[in-house]
Write an enzyme that holds these catalytic residues in place. Structure first.
Site, PDB file in Angstrom:
ATOM      1  N   SER A 116       0.851  -1.184   0.000  1.00 53.71           N
ATOM      2  CA  SER A 116       0.000   0.000   0.000  1.00 53.71           C
ATOM      3  C   SER A 116       0.891   1.239   0.000  1.00 53.71           C
ATOM      4  CB  SER A 116      -0.951  -0.027   1.200  1.00 53.71           C
ATOM      5  OG  SER A 116      -1.858   1.045   1.147  1.00 53.71           O
ATOM      6  N   THR A 117       0.791   2.076   1.016  1.00 53.02           N
ATOM      7  CA  THR A 117       1.564   3.317   1.053  1.00 53.02           C
ATOM      8  C   THR A 117       3.065   3.020   0.974  1.00 53.02           C
ATOM      9  OG1 THR A 117      -0.149   4.237   2.478  1.00 53.02           O
ATOM     10  CG2 THR A 117       1.914   5.465   2.307  1.00 53.02           C
ATOM     11  N   HIS A 144      -2.605  -0.889  -3.355  1.00 54.19           N
ATOM     12  CA  HIS A 144      -3.701   0.070  -3.216  1.00 54.19           C
ATOM     13  C   HIS A 144      -3.373   1.346  -3.983  1.00 54.19           C
ATOM     14  CE1 HIS A 144      -4.280  -1.985   0.948  1.00 54.19           C
ATOM     15  NE2 HIS A 144      -4.858  -2.676  -0.003  1.00 54.19           N
ATOM     16  N   MET A 154      -0.124   1.137   4.952  1.00 56.84           N
ATOM     17  CA  MET A 154      -0.953   1.557   6.073  1.00 56.84           C
ATOM     18  C   MET A 154      -2.036   0.521   6.330  1.00 56.84           C
ATOM     19  SD  MET A 154      -1.168   4.362   8.056  1.00 56.84           S
ATOM     20  CE  MET A 154      -0.407   5.620   7.025  1.00 56.84           C
ATOM     21  N   ASP A 160      -4.639  -4.621   5.914  1.00 57.88           N
ATOM     22  CA  ASP A 160      -4.994  -5.471   4.783  1.00 57.88           C
ATOM     23  C   ASP A 160      -3.872  -6.481   4.569  1.00 57.88           C
ATOM     24  OD1 ASP A 160      -6.342  -6.493   2.621  1.00 57.88           O
ATOM     25  OD2 ASP A 160      -5.620  -4.972   1.223  1.00 57.88           O
TER      26      ASP A 160
END
Length: 357
Positions: free
Chosen positions: A180-181, A207, A297, A300
């Site tokens: 993600s991030t 993401h 972050m 997930d």
């Protein structure tokens, strides 16, 4: 400007459009942020960072003079006070490619500018969350002890718990990577160092907003021995290909081991959701599966990791010392599910080894 609480996150807004600067400033102000300055070009943005030392900055990429990529490179070179950056960009194929470049240059995250007819409430909610996450991450990284990077090997490689039915040595395995991030930059360091044939096939769930994943896939493809493609649906697994979940769709796998794209409702605000992809793969591949959880972050991947561990698969997570955000990997590691915890530069060799390549 009305008085703002001393606890408000302080933000600089940089965009060459006066209207967009007003829209962003108003949206953030309504969410309780203190917009301490606005900037119409890159030089003004850097000057504002030096003068106000904000907690975060929103950054347009197309600006006169020094553009957004130039600002990110200047920040990385130490030419202005360090600040986490959230890119706010319109989408088009060209804009998408530049946005992915920006993430690779160190931008914290990405928000797509709202198109005509799209919900401003949804845009404001996403913008405020990502700006807040960026500001919080900057403060956490500033407090992070330097000794973390030099943690002893035993802290990075927990003892491997024997699975009830582990795959035979030499078995080629299926690989799922979740991030993600900070993920686009991490993927840019990992995927190009993987072999041209990886296990029995592989998937990435990253993401990102809809539209931008095609640009990420194209960037990774141009850097890598593997063929990297944004999934379109119905692809069969091939060890020479790695498929990236498209933003805005869940990536599922059917009993025929082919990709299915789903427009099911977002889970926890996420679509794609890595947990869904991982659980499908664990059901299909069992102990012949490897899960890799990179920077990101939230949590997930945690439920998916439980499914992988129950099926006897292997789990690798990125170490805190190299994560932009130690959220997704932390959740898996603290649940005792990680077989190895490795810094980013050690992951490509570990993935190839675990996949049997």
């Amino acid at each position: 400007m009305a008085a703002i609480s001393n606890t408000a996150q302080r933000v600089v807004v940089a965009d060459d459009s006066r209207l967009m600067r007003r829209i962003l400033s108003d949206a953030l102000g309504r969410q309780g942020f203190d917009v301490v300055a606005t900037a119409a070009d890159g030089d003004e943005a850097l000057a504002a960072c030096n003068q106000f030392r904000p907690d975060a900055m929103t950054l347009d990429l197309h600006m006169p003079g020094l553009d957004g990529l130039g600002v990110l490179r200047a920040l990385r070179a130490g030419k202005a006070e360090a600040v986490p950056v959230v890119v706010v960009s319109a989408f088009s194929p060209a804009h998408g490619a530049r946005a992915v470049d920006a993430l690779s240059e160190g931008a914290f995250d990405l928000v797509a500018k709202p198109a005509m007819g799209e919900s401003m409430a949804d845009f404001t909610a996403e913008l405020s969350k990502k700006v807040n996450d960026a500001a919080d991450s900057g403060k956490l990284r500033a407090r992070r002890p330097r000794a973390v990077a030099a943690a002893p090997a035993i802290a990075r490689r927990p003892p491997v718990r024997a699975a009830a039915a582990s795959a035979r040595p030499g078995t080629k395995k299926f690989v799922v990577i979740a991030s993600s991030t900070g993920g686009p930059k991490a993927l840019g360091e990992v995927i190009p160092r993987l072999p041209a044939s990886l296990g029995t096939g592989s998937l990435i769930v990253q993401h990102m907003p809809p539209g931008f994943t095609a640009s990420l896939a194209a960037r990774l493809d141009g850097m890598s021995k593997l063929t990297v493609r944004e999934a379109a649906g119905h692809e069969a697994m091939d060890p020479r290909h790695i498929y990236l979940a498209p933003g805005g769709s869940h990536l599922r796998m059917g009993e025929d081991r082919k990709i299915r794209l789903s427009d099911e409702a977002p889970m926890g605000g996420l679509r794609p959701r890595a947990d869904l992809t991982i659980a499908d793969a664990a059901k299909l591949y069992g102990n012949a599966m490897v899960l890799v959880v990179l920077t990101g972050m939230g949590k997930d991947g945690l439920d998916g990791a439980r499914a992988v561990k129950k099926a006897g698969g292997r789990i690798l997570v990125e170490a805190e010392s190299t994560c932009v955000v130690y959220g997704m990997p932390r959740a898996v590691a603290e649940a005792g599910l990680a077989d190895e915890i490795l810094p980013l530069h050690e992951l490509p060799a570990a993935i190839a080894r675990e996949a049997g390549s």
